[in-house]
Design an enzyme around this catalytic site. Structure first.
Site, mmCIF file in Angstrom:
data_model
loop_
_atom_site.group_PDB
_atom_site.id
_atom_site.type_symbol
_atom_site.label_atom_id
_atom_site.label_comp_id
_atom_site.label_asym_id
_atom_site.label_seq_id
_atom_site.Cartn_x
_atom_site.Cartn_y
_atom_site.Cartn_z
ATOM 1 N N HIS A 153 0.817 -1.217 0.000
ATOM 2 C CA HIS A 153 0.000 0.000 0.000
ATOM 3 C C HIS A 153 0.851 1.267 0.000
ATOM 4 C CE1 HIS A 153 -3.275 -2.717 1.179
ATOM 5 N NE2 HIS A 153 -4.093 -1.759 0.782
ATOM 6 N N LYS A 157 -0.979 4.930 4.624
ATOM 7 C CA LYS A 157 -1.976 4.033 5.220
ATOM 8 C C LYS A 157 -1.762 3.931 6.729
ATOM 9 C CE LYS A 157 -4.104 -0.504 4.673
ATOM 10 N NZ LYS A 157 -5.427 0.058 4.948
#
Ligand SMILES: NC(=O)C1=CN([C@@H]2O[C@H](COP(=O)(O)OP(=O)(O)OC[C@H]3O[C@@H](n4cnc5c(N)ncnc54)[C@H](OP(=O)(O)O)[C@@H]3O)[C@@H](O)[C@H]2O)C=CC1
Ligand SMILES: O=C(O)C1=N[C@H](C(=O)O)C[C@H](O)C1
Length: 269
Positions: A153, A157
């Site tokens: 990611h 995040k």
């Protein structure tokens, strides 16, 4: 004077003879996902964006604006209070925020008991491809002694591992248990020289989290048996990938009372 962090507009009116528009409020409206959701709701012909909220203190605005459905993409530490508020106000919820375990889900189911017409839909991933990947991983799980998950990611995040990876691991582990597949032969961590080198352990499935500039949301499920591996991979290159699932959930949640986890049932899976 500071600018209020929220914008509300009046409740929608449908043109004569047409189905009423769905009044939608968005929580976390200035975040990465919230921004995209506001754009998608605004562009949907059957919805009207009636409230955009980005701070807890202004939550009452979604009720004042007449929202029938609230979409929540906030933070794991805010989302339970938001859901509680919406249930109290008789507002259906579509929740993309992560951080749900069995205990949290049970609490929400309990809150919903006195409200038999109200729906809360929580999905760790609204991307159709990601939902399919989870299903394919469940299908394949019983055929492979080894399984590991890598989720990758963007660096902003807030949680790790991702909600999707945690759910995928639990689904795969359950499928293996049902089929009587023993723990992965390489599951032992006794010889690890550095703690964490083999990732987090989610019900016996190692989950590795990568955070890298340039990425959005990606997941690989790797399965191995003697002489072969199977790799299932999904990539969200753009947050637009989550929008068809979010809009589907907004349309469906009002007719699905109680707690729904995942959008699988909405897709006929
Ligand atoms: N289910 C799915 O398909 C997907 C889920 N997600 C999940 O969605 C969540 C949000 O992700 P992302 O958009 O990247 O995060 P961001 O940090 O970009 O956005 C979160 C936003 O929520 C705001 N916020 C925090 N608390 C509240 C509150 N109590 N009420 C209203 N707004 C609040 C934040 O404001 P401030 O910055 O001022 O605190 C911020 O603007 C994460 O849990 C992520 O994992 C993400 C993508 C897809
Ligand atoms: O924070 C994100 O970006 C994402 N969060 C969700 C998760 O934790 O699974 C869904 C997707 O992976 C994007």
């Amino acid at each position: 004077m500071s600018t209020p962090p929220t914008a509300t507009v009046s409740a929608p009116e449908a043109p004569a003879g047409e189905a009423p528009l769905i009044p939608v409020g968005v929580l976390g409206a200035r975040g990465r996902m919230g921004t995209e959701v506001c754009r998608a709701v605004d562009a949907a012909e059957d919805m009207e964006l009636v409230a955009m909220v980005d701070e807890r203190d202004w939550l009452f605005n979604v009720a004042d604006a007449g929202a029938q459905v609230v979409v929540d993409f906030t933070r794991p530490d805010s989302v339970m209070d938001n859901i509680r508020f919406c249930i109290d106000q008789n507002i259906h919820c579509v929740v993309g925020t992560t951080g749900f375990d069995d205990e949290r889900l049970a609490t929400i189911a309990q809150w919903l008991e006195p409200k038999p017409d109200l729906g809360v839909l929580i999905a760790p991933n609204f991307g159709i491809g990601a939902v399919l990947l989870m299903r394919f991983a469940q299908e394949a799980a019983r055929f492979f002694p080894s399984v590991e998950i890598v989720e990758l990611h963007h660096p902003g995040k807030v949680d790790a591992p991702s909600g999707t990876a945690a759910r995928t691991a639990r689904l795969v582990a359950a499928a293996r248990r049902t089929a009587g597949v023993p723990a992965a032969p390489d599951a032992t961590r006794e010889s690890d020289s550095l703690p964490g080198a083999r990732g987090a352990d989610v019900e016996g499935v190692p989950v590795h989290a990568v955070r890298l500039a340039g990425l959005v949301a990606h997941q690989e499920v790797l399965m191995g048996a003697a002489g072969e591996t199977l790799t299932l991979r999904h990539d969200s290159y753009d947050r637009a990938s989550f929008m068809p699932g979010v809009l589907l959930a907004v349309r469906e949640v009002r007719t699905r009372p109680g707690l729904t986890v995942g959008i699988e049932s909405l897709l006929g899976l």
